[in-house]
Write an enzyme that holds these catalytic residues in place. Structure first.
Site, PDB file in Angstrom:
ATOM      1  CE  LYS A  99      17.724 -18.494   6.457  1.00 47.80           C
ATOM      2  NZ  LYS A  99      17.932 -19.373   7.634  1.00 47.80           N
TER       3      LYS A  99
ATOM      4  CB  SER B 142      15.302 -19.025  14.452  1.00 48.01           C
ATOM      5  OG  SER B 142      16.260 -20.053  14.680  1.00 48.01           O
TER       6      SER B 142
ATOM      7  CD  GLU C 206      22.597 -14.978  -0.612  1.00 44.58           C
ATOM      8  OE1 GLU C 206      22.064 -14.217  -1.438  1.00 44.58           O
ATOM      9  OE2 GLU C 206      22.338 -14.940   0.608  1.00 44.58           O
TER      10      GLU C 206
HETATM   11  C1  LIG Z   1      18.986 -19.300   8.542  1.00 38.69           C
HETATM   12  C2  LIG Z   1      18.608 -19.618   9.908  1.00 38.69           C
HETATM   13  C3  LIG Z   1      19.181 -18.931  11.009  1.00 38.69           C
HETATM   14  C4  LIG Z   1      20.271 -17.919  10.871  1.00 38.69           C
HETATM   15  O1  LIG Z   1      19.913 -16.769  10.150  1.00 38.69           O
HETATM   16  P1  LIG Z   1      19.695 -15.350  10.817  1.00 38.69           P
HETATM   17  O2  LIG Z   1      19.624 -14.427   9.660  1.00 38.69           O
HETATM   18  O3  LIG Z   1      20.850 -15.076  11.716  1.00 38.69           O
HETATM   19  O4  LIG Z   1      18.403 -15.403  11.572  1.00 38.69           O
HETATM   20  C5  LIG Z   1      18.720 -19.255  12.280  1.00 38.69           C
HETATM   21  N1  LIG Z   1      17.776 -20.195  12.481  1.00 38.69           N
HETATM   22  C6  LIG Z   1      17.219 -20.871  11.452  1.00 38.69           C
HETATM   23  C7  LIG Z   1      16.177 -21.899  11.758  1.00 38.69           C
HETATM   24  C8  LIG Z   1      17.609 -20.611  10.143  1.00 38.69           C
HETATM   25  O5  LIG Z   1      17.053 -21.299   9.140  1.00 38.69           O
END
Ligand SMILES: *Cc1c(COP(=O)(O)O)cnc(C)c1O
Length: 405
Positions: free
Chosen positions: A94, A382, A116
């Site tokens: 993010k 992610s 948000e």
């Molecule tokens: C917020 C988040 C997501 C989901 O958000 P996307 O916009 O779909 O990438 C996925 N993995 C993690 C670790 C997150 O914090």
């Protein structure tokens, strides 16, 4: 970053096929128009690029490694590389987006940042870059979410942000989003709204996808170094709003040889009524200023999604992904809570990496697909699992109890 001939990228009107657009209150037309007219100019400006690249390198810690997971590969009979977004500063992808957007806000001369947040991850990433740049930061968060995710509220406060509770509806993400939009309507001239995923009115989905596309840019270079080729056979990522997935696939979209598999959150199961599988359960509607697939009742009331993962329980999905699924460019598979939990423990025990529960949904794809020994699979982790330890420990205790019976 150009995409003149791509069928999968945004068109001049802000659409991906039938999805996208900008459905906003009249009072925000000026703000959105300014952003539409300027975002590409800013993103392609050499000064912006230099600041963005420098911060990604020295502050976020990029490039994130592309790690060949040998024991996981042996388990699934193919070559699996993990793109380690979990190693970024603040623990997920993010931050790539919030750094990019705060630089854009500065270019546009904005003084005040709003955002948000649902689980709080995007709120923390926004509060982090506001501290870094010395800018005022107001984060809207549903009151229910503030109680459930208290540690993230405390982090945002320590970083100097004001967290304002949203007390309408179920007091969760969509209510926080409404409050943020209301704030923006009252302060259109000095305020910039940082949206946390590839959602919202055009140009946000395209802007966020471009800022996150550093992920696929690096994958290309790293594959060349490690494998002598620039594209994998498979790309796998999880989808909440779609930003880590969009970043992972961005530079491969027009390469038909690269297969794309996305994981959405099945929750307790797609048929149980406790799910966040928007591609499977959604119908066309408007959410957060764009036309996309939405989990809604027959009369258009947005339905509260459910997933064990707070980052994936969003009742919509980015218009990019709605389109890719509709035209068959991406295969979307729902991964249920229990499948994600099993995948998280498997990665931890095989590789010593504790993933975020969101990322564990992407890992859950591995057991649902057959791969050839020659296949090169790139899977984006992610985020890291530190924030999910309570859920993981609860799961371990439950398993131990069942084993004892
Ligand atoms: C917020 C988040 C997501 C989901 O958000 P996307 O916009 O779909 O990438 C996925 N993995 C993690 C670790 C997150 O914090």
């Amino acid at each position: 970053m150009d995409n003149v001939n791509s069928t999968f990228k945004v068109d001049k009107r802000g659409y991906y096929g039938e999805f996208g657009g900008a459905y906003i209150p009249e009072i925000l037309h000026g703000c959105i128009q300014t952003l539409q007219d300027n975002y590409l100019k800013v993103i392609n400006d050499p000064q912006f690029k230099a600041s963005f690249d420098q911060l990604l390198r020295d502050y976020v810690g990029r490039p994130s490694p592309l790690y060949l997971a040998k024991r996981l590969s042996a388990q699934y009979g193919c070559k699996i590389y993990l793109k380690r977004e979990d190693l970024n500063h603040t623990g997920a992808h993010k931050i790539n987006n919030t750094i990019g957007q705060i630089l854009i806000a500065q270019h546009l001369g904005k003084k005040r940042i709003i955002a948000e947040t649902g689980a709080g991850q995007h709120g923390v990433a926004t509060a982090t870059v506001c501290a870094l740049m010395g800018m005022e930061c107001i984060v809207y968060m549903g009151k229910t979410d503030m109680e459930r995710q208290h540690a993230n509220v405390q982090k945002m406060q320590m970083l100097g942000a004001t967290v304002r509770p949203a007390i309408s509806g179920n007091m969760t993400l969509k209510d926080a989003t409404n409050e943020a939009i209301r704030d923006w309507c009252c302060n259109p001239s000095d305020t910039y709204y940082i949206i946390g995923s590839t959602v919202g009115p055009h140009p946000y989905p395209d802007m966020v996808a471009r800022l996150q596309s550093i992920i696929s840019e690096e994958i290309k270079k790293q594959l060349l170094e490690k494998e002598g080729c620039t594209s994998p056979d498979y790309l796998i990522a999880c989808v909440g709003g779609g930003s880590n997935a969009a970043g992972t696939i961005y530079h491969f979209l027009d390469d038909a040889a690269v297969k794309i598999i996305l994981a959405e959150a099945g929750g307790m199961g797609v048929e149980t009524g406790l799910s966040a599988a928007t591609i499977q359960l959604g119908t066309t509607g408007i959410i957060h200023g764009s036309r996309t697939l939405v989990m809604q009742s027959e009369d258009g009331q947005i339905e509260e999604p459910y997933s064990i993962s707070a980052g994936l329980d969003y009742p919509g999905i980015g218009p990019i992904h709605a389109h890719l699924a509709q035209v068959g460019r991406a295969e979307v598979i729902a991964i249920n809570d229990d499948e994600a939990m099993a995948a998280a423990f498997e990665l931890t025990r095989l590789e010593g990496i504790i993933p975020a529960i969101e990322s564990a949904h992407a890992l859950g794809i591995l057991a649902k697909h057959t791969f050839k020994p020659s296949d090169i699979v790139v899977l984006t982790v992610s985020g890291r699992g530190d924030k999910d330890m309570e859920t993981y420990i609860e799961h371990m205790n439950k398993d131990a109890k069942q084993a004892a019976q």
